[in-house]
Design a protein around this motif. Sequence first.
Motif, PDB file in Angstrom:
ATOM      1  N   VAL A 127       4.745  -7.063  -1.516  1.00  0.00           N
ATOM      2  CA  VAL A 127       3.332  -6.660  -1.476  1.00  0.00           C
ATOM      3  C   VAL A 127       3.167  -5.385  -0.662  1.00  0.00           C
ATOM      4  N   LEU A 128       3.863  -5.267   0.453  1.00  0.00           N
ATOM      5  CA  LEU A 128       3.767  -4.067   1.277  1.00  0.00           C
ATOM      6  C   LEU A 128       4.347  -2.848   0.559  1.00  0.00           C
ATOM      7  N   ILE A 129       5.504  -3.035  -0.084  1.00  0.00           N
ATOM      8  CA  ILE A 129       6.153  -1.916  -0.770  1.00  0.00           C
ATOM      9  C   ILE A 129       5.304  -1.436  -1.947  1.00  0.00           C
ATOM     10  N   PHE A 130       4.847  -2.372  -2.771  1.00  0.00           N
ATOM     11  CA  PHE A 130       4.058  -1.995  -3.944  1.00  0.00           C
ATOM     12  C   PHE A 130       2.654  -1.540  -3.542  1.00  0.00           C
ATOM     13  N   GLY A 131       2.037  -2.239  -2.601  1.00  0.00           N
ATOM     14  CA  GLY A 131       0.658  -1.929  -2.236  1.00  0.00           C
ATOM     15  C   GLY A 131       0.489  -0.611  -1.526  1.00  0.00           C
ATOM     16  N   PHE A 132       1.471  -0.205  -0.726  1.00  0.00           N
ATOM     17  CA  PHE A 132       1.396   1.066  -0.012  1.00  0.00           C
ATOM     18  C   PHE A 132       2.223   2.167  -0.676  1.00  0.00           C
ATOM     19  N   GLY A 133       3.395   1.787  -1.221  1.00  0.00           N
ATOM     20  CA  GLY A 133       4.318   2.800  -1.715  1.00  0.00           C
ATOM     21  C   GLY A 133       3.910   3.438  -3.024  1.00  0.00           C
ATOM     22  N   ILE A 134       3.586   2.635  -4.028  1.00  0.00           N
ATOM     23  CA  ILE A 134       3.292   3.196  -5.349  1.00  0.00           C
ATOM     24  C   ILE A 134       1.984   3.993  -5.363  1.00  0.00           C
ATOM     25  N   PRO A 135       0.885   3.520  -4.735  1.00  0.00           N
ATOM     26  CA  PRO A 135      -0.311   4.378  -4.701  1.00  0.00           C
ATOM     27  C   PRO A 135      -0.060   5.717  -4.010  1.00  0.00           C
TER      28      PRO A 135
END
Length: 281
Positions: A127-135
Amino acid sequence: MGSRRTPPPPRKKTLTATERYVPSVISIAMVLIVFGLVAQVVTSAEQWPRIARQFFDLGAMATAFPNVLRGFWINVQVWAVCLFSIMVWGLVLALMRSLTGPWFAPLRVFVVLYVDLFRGLPVLLLVLIFGFGIPALNLPGLPNSALFWGATAMVLSYSAYTSEIYRSGIEAVHDGQRAAAKALGLSQWQAMLYAILPQAIRNVIPVHLNLAVALQKDVALLSVIGVRDAVREAQIYTGMTFNYSSLIAAALLFLVATIPMARLTDYIAKKDRQRRLMGAL
């Protein structure tokens, strides 16, 4: 010789009033005693009045409740969308892994790598990687919503577990079912769709319901990436007032949602056990 008569099913034992109600009364009494002793120990602590004001202030709960309830509705919506996506994507993965023949080897390898990867990573980390990284990448054509990517991370993680549940249900179907389907001229896809899959899905329904209960709670992890769900709204109130009663309000909402689901899961699991026992007779 006459035809063999099927023996009648065994008669259910009729319980007396004592056998029916006394165990329940004893169970309730034991629960009340245990919780009463715990409450006595906790409330007798020297710091209990301060803790009661900080965590169990009814006025603070009432003030925070509208925002927490609005955030909880986001939890419910995300849970419903994620659950549907997980069931569908997990089934697709299980079907790809169940295909036989050399031409389907790349699909089977892909699914094995996928399951190993997403089962090995904690949901919170995803959740942290996708929620912060991709945006932060600002990729053209893709949404930049932390809610979208956080939910995507949960779908990817839970579908890895779901695919294995489906696969166990598929493998539990007797090989004779496949042989019978092949004898009838059905292709591999037709045998899976009409003969194997309906039985497999019925076998794993209780396990999927347990997964749904777990997902309902884990949706709260989206609060760590700024999604204003029930937990995040409770944290905002706590940050403004330094009172933690809003967290208790959020916890009560989750209990209201998950306890009936847990009881439904137990009921369906009981019915499934009875069905299996009747089939074995």
